[in-house]
Design an enzyme around this catalytic site. Sequence first.
Site, mmCIF file in Angstrom:
data_model
loop_
_atom_site.group_PDB
_atom_site.id
_atom_site.type_symbol
_atom_site.label_atom_id
_atom_site.label_comp_id
_atom_site.label_asym_id
_atom_site.label_seq_id
_atom_site.Cartn_x
_atom_site.Cartn_y
_atom_site.Cartn_z
ATOM 1 C CG HIS A 244 52.122 -27.796 14.099
ATOM 2 N ND1 HIS A 244 51.787 -28.746 13.036
ATOM 3 C CD2 HIS A 244 51.305 -26.667 13.970
ATOM 4 C CE1 HIS A 244 50.743 -28.556 12.628
ATOM 5 N NE2 HIS A 244 50.545 -27.185 12.815
ATOM 6 C CB CYS A 245 56.817 -30.671 11.508
ATOM 7 S SG CYS A 245 57.616 -31.746 12.808
ATOM 8 C CG MET A 246 52.770 -35.501 9.605
ATOM 9 S SD MET A 246 53.273 -36.614 8.526
ATOM 10 C CE MET A 246 54.293 -37.587 9.593
ATOM 11 N NE ARG B 20 60.490 -34.829 15.677
ATOM 12 C CZ ARG B 20 61.530 -35.432 15.671
ATOM 13 N NH1 ARG B 20 62.518 -34.375 15.916
ATOM 14 N NH2 ARG B 20 61.992 -36.276 15.337
#
Length: 494
Positions: free
Chosen positions: A27-29, A31
């Site tokens: 995961h990113c910030m 998504r």
Amino acid sequence: MRTDPAEAAAAILSGVGGPANVTSVAHCMTRLRLGLADPARVREEALRAVPGVLGVVVDGDAYQVVLGPGVVARVTGEFEALVGGRAPADCEARTGGRAPQEGGTSTAGQLAAQGAALKEAQRRRNATPVKLALRRVANIFVPLIPALIGCGILAGCNGLLVNAGWLPAITPALTGVASAFMTLIAVFVGHNTAKEFGGTPVLGGAVAAIVVYPGVVKVTAFGVALSPGQGGVLGALAAALLGTYIEKWCRGRIPPALDVLLTPTLTILLAGLATLYGLMFVAGALSTAIGTAANWLLATTGALAGLVLGGLFLPLVMLGLHQALIPIHATLIEQQGHTVLLPLLAMAGAGQVGAAVAVYVRLRHDTSLRTTIRSALPAGLLGVGEPLIYGVSLPLGRPFLTACVGGAAGGAFVGLFAMLGDPVGATAIGPSGWALFPLLAGRGGMATSLAVYGGGLLTGYVVGFLATYAVGLTSASTGAPGSGRPNGLGPRQD
């Protein structure tokens, strides 16, 4: 309504085909990023209907489920538990044996379907080696974004304390906490590069660590003494990539009995020497050129540069080409403490919000679409634009273009102040919209940076709204009599 992370994770897992279909989770910030064995098993309508899901972005065999800041980390933890320790039946049990279903006839649903079709067509046209390379670049740098954000905010707070002369006994400690990651970011880039390209991550980190080792001052390359950090993240990426190729070459040729000793030794030795006597010098020159070019561009053509960057960023996001900017942002942050490009690019989101509000006002009888816009606007204000892009503006057509006009106007506003001597930068990459305010930095101080960036957002909102309200919707889109297709959902004729 508050999203339950466990229920959302179970519903998402069911929608993507169960644990057996998931090959990777990250995961990113904003998504949840999933690698899938068989994308055909995904039920995208069910995914979009999961409470808390703001949008779905398809990128080759990977699926990106937009959940928003904060929520994504909690959902990812629950999702990893389901994939790693529970059978598919567990997931089905948590959703009552079925996945949520989307309304099939609503205007919002039809728009979402059109947006999904556009995305798929675009993906097929752009499945090129360049796009694949950009995806790999993103895989290297995206995992670093949380640390960049945290350290960026701390650096900004520490700067305020130093300028105000407050807490002098604490600011040196805050400086160490905020700066340590950026000092060693090359090691993390090297680790992720080796991992992404199939090498041993720790060897990639070891080779990249040479870039930041203080002892390089005793090494002379091309008649010039090296300096710690020369080449920055670009040098680290190149060093780790070279090390990965050397490692793979050794693995295929060295006898198994000697592999454990010789392969890591030769990898670090050969890649390390190449880094010291070539890559650091070349990457250092390139990094310096990037910083010089960015400063010159804003100082001499700031308004024009802002107009172009702000106006083109939404199409870049749609094509996935914005990923090429990640190492440039990281290089600028490493060199100058902030990236002057991100505030300009963030104006694209402001134009998108303004366009969405105009659609909301004009289509006042379309309750389904207005509900979609209301639910997506908070995320859009915080810089998460996919729900508005793929659910509203892109399927309607013209609002996407008028959103770009709003972004161009906001970018020109911020760029104009850069020409006047007040450039605004961001100390971290990832957030945009209102979420970027805590990360702003500039030559004129925090107050000036906040005012310029806020003025740019306001300009983007207003111009995006006015452009969309005036020319962004066809008569059929507004449900005018005699249009022959309510709400503009039939084939476009313009």
